[in-house]
Design an enzyme around this catalytic site. Structure first.
Site, mmCIF file in Angstrom:
data_model
loop_
_atom_site.group_PDB
_atom_site.id
_atom_site.type_symbol
_atom_site.label_atom_id
_atom_site.label_comp_id
_atom_site.label_asym_id
_atom_site.label_seq_id
_atom_site.Cartn_x
_atom_site.Cartn_y
_atom_site.Cartn_z
ATOM 1 N N ASN A 10 1.220 0.076 14.156
ATOM 2 C CA ASN A 10 1.584 1.195 13.288
ATOM 3 C C ASN A 10 0.294 1.685 12.626
ATOM 4 O OD1 ASN A 10 2.799 2.941 11.517
ATOM 5 N ND2 ASN A 10 4.298 1.454 10.779
ATOM 6 N N ARG A 91 4.367 2.839 17.200
ATOM 7 C CA ARG A 91 5.114 3.819 16.417
ATOM 8 C C ARG A 91 4.500 5.203 16.595
ATOM 9 N NH1 ARG A 91 7.024 3.557 10.399
ATOM 10 N NH2 ARG A 91 8.429 5.308 10.550
ATOM 11 N N HIS A 179 10.558 9.612 9.847
ATOM 12 C CA HIS A 179 11.097 8.362 9.268
ATOM 13 C C HIS A 179 12.297 7.820 10.059
ATOM 14 C CE1 HIS A 179 9.390 9.816 5.168
ATOM 15 N NE2 HIS A 179 8.518 9.007 5.760
ATOM 16 N N HIS A 202 14.932 7.932 2.196
ATOM 17 C CA HIS A 202 13.690 7.175 2.413
ATOM 18 C C HIS A 202 12.640 7.783 1.485
ATOM 19 C CE1 HIS A 202 10.613 4.957 4.814
ATOM 20 N NE2 HIS A 202 9.875 5.849 4.155
ATOM 21 N N LEU A 203 12.424 7.122 0.352
ATOM 22 C CA LEU A 203 11.512 7.666 -0.653
ATOM 23 C C LEU A 203 10.264 6.803 -0.731
ATOM 24 C CD1 LEU A 203 14.220 8.354 -3.410
ATOM 25 C CD2 LEU A 203 13.540 9.816 -1.486
ATOM 26 N N ASN A 205 5.676 7.290 -0.029
ATOM 27 C CA ASN A 205 4.660 8.296 -0.292
ATOM 28 C C ASN A 205 5.043 9.590 0.431
ATOM 29 O OD1 ASN A 205 2.328 9.299 -1.393
ATOM 30 N ND2 ASN A 205 1.119 8.708 0.399
ATOM 31 N N ARG A 235 2.898 16.349 -0.321
ATOM 32 C CA ARG A 235 3.388 17.443 0.539
ATOM 33 C C ARG A 235 4.357 18.355 -0.214
ATOM 34 N NH1 ARG A 235 5.054 13.086 5.028
ATOM 35 N NH2 ARG A 235 2.999 12.175 5.335
ATOM 36 N N ASP A 284 1.141 8.802 -6.757
ATOM 37 C CA ASP A 284 1.798 7.498 -6.845
ATOM 38 C C ASP A 284 2.769 7.474 -8.024
ATOM 39 O OD1 ASP A 284 2.312 4.669 -7.455
ATOM 40 O OD2 ASP A 284 0.772 4.277 -5.943
ATOM 41 N N GLY A 332 9.118 2.827 -0.617
ATOM 42 C CA GLY A 332 8.448 2.264 -1.803
ATOM 43 C C GLY A 332 9.055 2.703 -3.129
ATOM 44 N N ILE A 333 9.391 3.996 -3.271
ATOM 45 C CA ILE A 333 10.016 4.472 -4.512
ATOM 46 C C ILE A 333 11.488 4.056 -4.534
ATOM 47 C CG2 ILE A 333 10.641 6.533 -5.847
ATOM 48 C CD1 ILE A 333 8.138 7.916 -4.665
ATOM 49 N N GLY A 334 12.167 4.237 -3.404
ATOM 50 C CA GLY A 334 13.595 3.892 -3.324
ATOM 51 C C GLY A 334 13.858 2.430 -3.635
ATOM 52 N N ASN A 336 11.679 0.345 -5.374
ATOM 53 C CA ASN A 336 11.054 -0.185 -6.590
ATOM 54 C C ASN A 336 11.233 0.646 -7.852
ATOM 55 O OD1 ASN A 336 9.584 -2.488 -5.414
ATOM 56 N ND2 ASN A 336 8.589 -0.888 -4.223
ATOM 57 N N GLU A 384 11.331 -1.672 10.024
ATOM 58 C CA GLU A 384 10.919 -0.805 11.128
ATOM 59 C C GLU A 384 10.352 -1.586 12.309
ATOM 60 O OE1 GLU A 384 8.845 1.064 8.014
ATOM 61 O OE2 GLU A 384 9.591 3.055 8.535
HETATM 62 P P1 ADP Z 1 4.516 5.070 2.876
HETATM 63 O O1 ADP Z 1 5.288 6.343 2.764
HETATM 64 O O2 ADP Z 1 3.044 5.272 2.883
HETATM 65 O O3 ADP Z 1 5.045 4.136 3.943
HETATM 66 P P2 ADP Z 1 5.791 3.326 0.937
HETATM 67 O O4 ADP Z 1 7.185 3.475 1.461
HETATM 68 O O5 ADP Z 1 5.206 1.970 0.925
HETATM 69 O O6 ADP Z 1 4.745 4.325 1.534
HETATM 70 O O7 ADP Z 1 5.809 3.885 -0.579
HETATM 71 C C1 ADP Z 1 4.634 3.933 -1.329
HETATM 72 C C2 ADP Z 1 4.982 4.622 -2.656
HETATM 73 O O8 ADP Z 1 5.991 3.879 -3.333
HETATM 74 C C3 ADP Z 1 3.815 4.653 -3.629
HETATM 75 O O9 ADP Z 1 3.014 5.793 -3.419
HETATM 76 C C4 ADP Z 1 4.552 4.741 -4.966
HETATM 77 O O10 ADP Z 1 4.826 6.099 -5.276
HETATM 78 C C5 ADP Z 1 5.855 4.025 -4.724
HETATM 79 N N1 ADP Z 1 5.924 2.691 -5.336
HETATM 80 C C6 ADP Z 1 5.494 1.527 -4.816
HETATM 81 N N2 ADP Z 1 5.716 0.505 -5.666
HETATM 82 C C7 ADP Z 1 6.310 1.047 -6.764
HETATM 83 C C8 ADP Z 1 6.787 0.525 -8.005
HETATM 84 N N3 ADP Z 1 6.710 -0.768 -8.316
HETATM 85 N N4 ADP Z 1 7.342 1.390 -8.878
HETATM 86 C C9 ADP Z 1 7.424 2.717 -8.589
HETATM 87 N N5 ADP Z 1 7.000 3.259 -7.445
HETATM 88 C C10 ADP Z 1 6.441 2.446 -6.537
#
Ligand code: ADP
Length: 398
Positions: A10, A91, A179, A202-203, A205, A235, A284, A332-334, A336, A384
């Site tokens: 990937n 991927r 995604h 899927h939230l 970056n 974006r 971020d 990552g956002i979804g 965390n 994935e």
């Molecule tokens: P990508 O889209 O590059 O695969 P990810 O799915 O890993 O990325 O998501 C990365 C994003 O998740 C970071 O840019 C940030 O906005 C968010 N993120 C990661 N950890 C946290 C956290 N603990 N709290 C809030 N947002 C987070």
């Protein structure tokens, strides 16, 4: 089928992530994962961990080029210290109109997919480069392409067709989505109880949202390229085309050529916009949440635009699905950002979505809806690599 080591690759703009699975009949076991990060720098990182998280390789090499980075991976996997892969899964975001199925990679297939670089301009050049290198550095090992667009191939024409003159549609300009491997992995993890009417957000970056009916994609927010859809880290998401024309005309006042102007516009729309553009601070979510605590109004606006757009999209998908049984947050956002999930769902009570604030106070897999919520709301991390391994095993057996 005996257990075989399968390598999953990937690649991103500055990193190559990989994992090695032992895959046999119905059996999938992650053996190793690793990454080369910091491509283009004097001091990158190269690490490999075993399944228990023990670091077996931990180096800080100079990584002047992607070629140097990928050779480190290939050399490590040929060293005898790790099981050499018998098959490789790559991927790929989008293969264009002619490559919609996951399949064996040949030089001709790479050439064909490369014709549609413009449909995922930040991803495709890197992916095809790694595919060519992989055929060269792992001779005799079958390489397979696994497309994000594969999951979205079930979208009806009314969803995929763009409202543009036919001559451009004939060039393959349509909605492909992105995604898809993440969405496929959520449906896979929900089996055997995949709800009839499902929305997955899927939230990460990059961010997108999909409406899924009986396990098949009905609609997704990203379009021809991953720049469309909901606003994400850097974006624009969907935007009035007149805005892009306005910016293009401004850029054209000083650009040396039409292609330079197009490249600059792409940078604005894909790398400088979204949460970063509105906040003028960061892409971020962690930085934006910190800034909001300190009263930063631009960060507040950026995050409000993000959650507002997603809530609107959920509303339109409920109409499209004619109801909703389950909503899943991932990425990552979804996974965390507890506050983003709460803010997105706050205005969706009329759609039967009610979060339980205590259950929502988690990072990682959980059911977060209230007991009396008509719609079940869950957090599920994507898997994935596992999906790519599954496709590789299926294709190997064909
Ligand atoms: P990508 O889209 O590059 O695969 P990810 O799915 O890993 O990325 O998501 C990365 C994003 O998740 C970071 O840019 C940030 O906005 C968010 N993120 C990661 N950890 C946290 C956290 N603990 N709290 C809030 N947002 C987070």
């Amino acid at each position: 089928m005996p257990s075989l080591p399968v390598l999953v690759l990937n690649s991103g703009s500055s990193s190559i992530k990989f994992s090695v699975y032992e895959a046999g009949d119905g059996e999938r076991r992650k053996l190793h994962e690793g990454a080369v990060d910091g491509i283009g720098t004097d001091q990158g990182s190269f690490w490999i961990k075993d399944a228990d998280g023990n670091k077996l390789v931990d180096q800080n090499p100079a990584l002047p080029t992607r070629a140097v980075a990928f050779k480190l991976v290939a050399d490590a996997l040929h060293s005898g210290d790790f099981p050499a892969p018998v098959a490789i899964g790559h991927r790929m975001v989008c293969g264009g109109p002619t490559v919609q199925e996951n399949q064996l990679i040949t030089p001709a297939l790479i050439d064909e997919m490369e014709r549609y670089t413009a449909f995922a301009p930040l991803h495709t050049p890197i992916a095809v480069y790694i595919m060519r290198e992989s055929l060269r550095l792992f001779p005799g090992v079958p390489n397979f392409v696994c497309l994000d667009s594969y999951f979205h191939r079930t979208m009806p024409e009314v969803v995929t067709h763009m409202p543009i003159p036919e001559e451009y549609s004939a060039m393959g300009v349509r909605r492909y989505g992105a995604h898809g491997i993440s969405y496929e992995s959520i449906v896979y993890q929900l089996q055997p109880n995949v709800p009839e009417k499902l929305i997955v957000a899927h939230l990460g970056n990059g961010a997108s949202i999909s409406a899924i009916k009986n396990g098949k994609c009905l609609d997704t927010s990203m379009g021809l390229t991953p720049t469309g859809g909901i606003i994400s880290g850097t974006r624009t998401g969907d935007i009035d085309p007149g805005v892009l024309l306005f910016i293009l005309r401004k850029i054209a006042e000083t650009a040396k050529s039409a292609s330079e102007a197009a490249d600059q516009l792409e940078t604005v729309a894909s790398k400088k916009a979204g949460l970063l553009g509105v906040s003028d601070l960061s892409n971020d979510m962690r930085d934006l949440r910190d800034a909001i605590k300190e009263g930063n109004a631009k960060a507040r606006l950026a995050v409000d635009k993000f959650t507002w757009t997603i809530a609107r999209w959920i509303g339109s998908y409920v109409a499209e699905l004619n109801g909703l049984d389950m909503m899943v947050f991932t990425g990552g956002i979804g996974e965390n950002d507890i506050v983003s999930r709460a803010e997105i769902c706050a205005g969706l009570g009329a759609l039967g979505i009610a979060l339980d604030p205590v259950r929502n106070n988690v990072r990682g897999e959980a059911v977060i809806s209230a007991e009396n919520s008509r719609v079940t709301v869950r957090v599920i991390p994507p898997a994935e690599d596992l999906i790519i391994v599954n496709h590789v095993v299926r294709l190997l057996a064909e």
